[in-house]
Design an enzyme around this catalytic site. Structure first.
Site, PDB file in Angstrom:
ATOM      1  N   SER A 170      83.177  68.666  12.987  1.00  0.00           N
ATOM      2  CA  SER A 170      82.118  68.014  13.747  1.00  0.00           C
ATOM      3  C   SER A 170      81.000  69.009  14.062  1.00  0.00           C
ATOM      4  O   SER A 170      80.357  69.496  13.137  1.00  0.00           O
ATOM      5  CB  SER A 170      82.701  67.360  15.005  1.00  0.00           C
ATOM      6  OG  SER A 170      81.814  66.406  15.523  1.00  0.00           O
TER       7      SER A 170
ATOM      8  N   ASP B  58      85.447  56.688  11.056  1.00  0.00           N
ATOM      9  CA  ASP B  58      84.796  57.611  11.997  1.00  0.00           C
ATOM     10  C   ASP B  58      83.553  56.949  12.579  1.00  0.00           C
ATOM     11  O   ASP B  58      82.619  56.613  11.855  1.00  0.00           O
ATOM     12  CB  ASP B  58      84.432  58.909  11.278  1.00  0.00           C
ATOM     13  CG  ASP B  58      83.998  60.023  12.216  1.00  0.00           C
ATOM     14  OD1 ASP B  58      83.555  59.734  13.340  1.00  0.00           O
ATOM     15  OD2 ASP B  58      84.107  61.193  11.810  1.00  0.00           O
TER      16      ASP B  58
ATOM     17  N   HIS C 102      87.541  60.097  13.686  1.00  0.00           N
ATOM     18  CA  HIS C 102      86.923  61.405  13.950  1.00  0.00           C
ATOM     19  C   HIS C 102      88.003  62.413  14.320  1.00  0.00           C
ATOM     20  O   HIS C 102      88.186  62.745  15.499  1.00  0.00           O
ATOM     21  CB  HIS C 102      85.886  61.238  15.073  1.00  0.00           C
ATOM     22  CG  HIS C 102      84.972  62.395  15.214  1.00  0.00           C
ATOM     23  ND1 HIS C 102      83.981  62.660  14.305  1.00  0.00           N
ATOM     24  CD2 HIS C 102      84.893  63.366  16.153  1.00  0.00           C
ATOM     25  CE1 HIS C 102      83.312  63.749  14.691  1.00  0.00           C
ATOM     26  NE2 HIS C 102      83.858  64.193  15.814  1.00  0.00           N
TER      27      HIS C 102
END
Length: 141
Positions: free
Chosen positions: A34, A110, A137
């Site tokens: 991320s 996600d 995610h």
């Protein structure tokens, strides 16, 4: 932390990571998840535009739930301030293609970083490998 497109503390983070990289040696890859993937991408750019002088020995990068975005203006300033002095041929072009082998892992569900955003990041790398997992995610295990 990020405010707009400026990443406060970015310069210090890069400097600290490179110091650890150089002092401990033996690293050949970097993995980012991320926002960490954003930093891994910035490190990949730095390695590429310095012709491997920064993060020497870096041979691959893994992005999990990675995304692309405009290059932070403070990163551009960092490049000019810290790297143009070492290389008379230094040049930074935002349309750069990164030749490091890369793996881009993305979750089909996600909600924070949709697949399209991860695929956009993969498009900056030459011959990226892509893995889509059925989750969201997170780092698949």
């Amino acid at each position: 932390h990020r405010k707009g497109n400026t990443y406060h503390g970015l310069e210090e983070s890069i400097t600290k990571i490179e110091q650890l990289w150089n002092d401990n040696g033996g690293f050949v890859g970097i993995l980012g998840f991320s926002q960490g993937s954003r930093l891994a991408h910035i490190i990949s750019i730095l390695h590429t535009v310095t012709n491997g002088d920064a993060f020497q020995g870096l041979r691959s990068v893994v992005h999990v739930s990675g995304y692309n975005g405009p290059i932070p203006p403070n990163f551009k300033a960092y490049l000019q301030d810290h790297w143009s002095q070492y290389n008379n041929n230094f040049h930074f072009d935002e349309s750069i293609i990164i030749s490091l082998p890369s793996l881009h892992v993305m979750g089909s569900t996600d909600k924070l970083v949709p697949i399209d955003e991860s695929k956009e990041l993969s498009g900056i790398y030459n011959k990226p490998s892509i893995h889509i997992h059925p989750g969201g995610h997170h780092v698949p295990v």
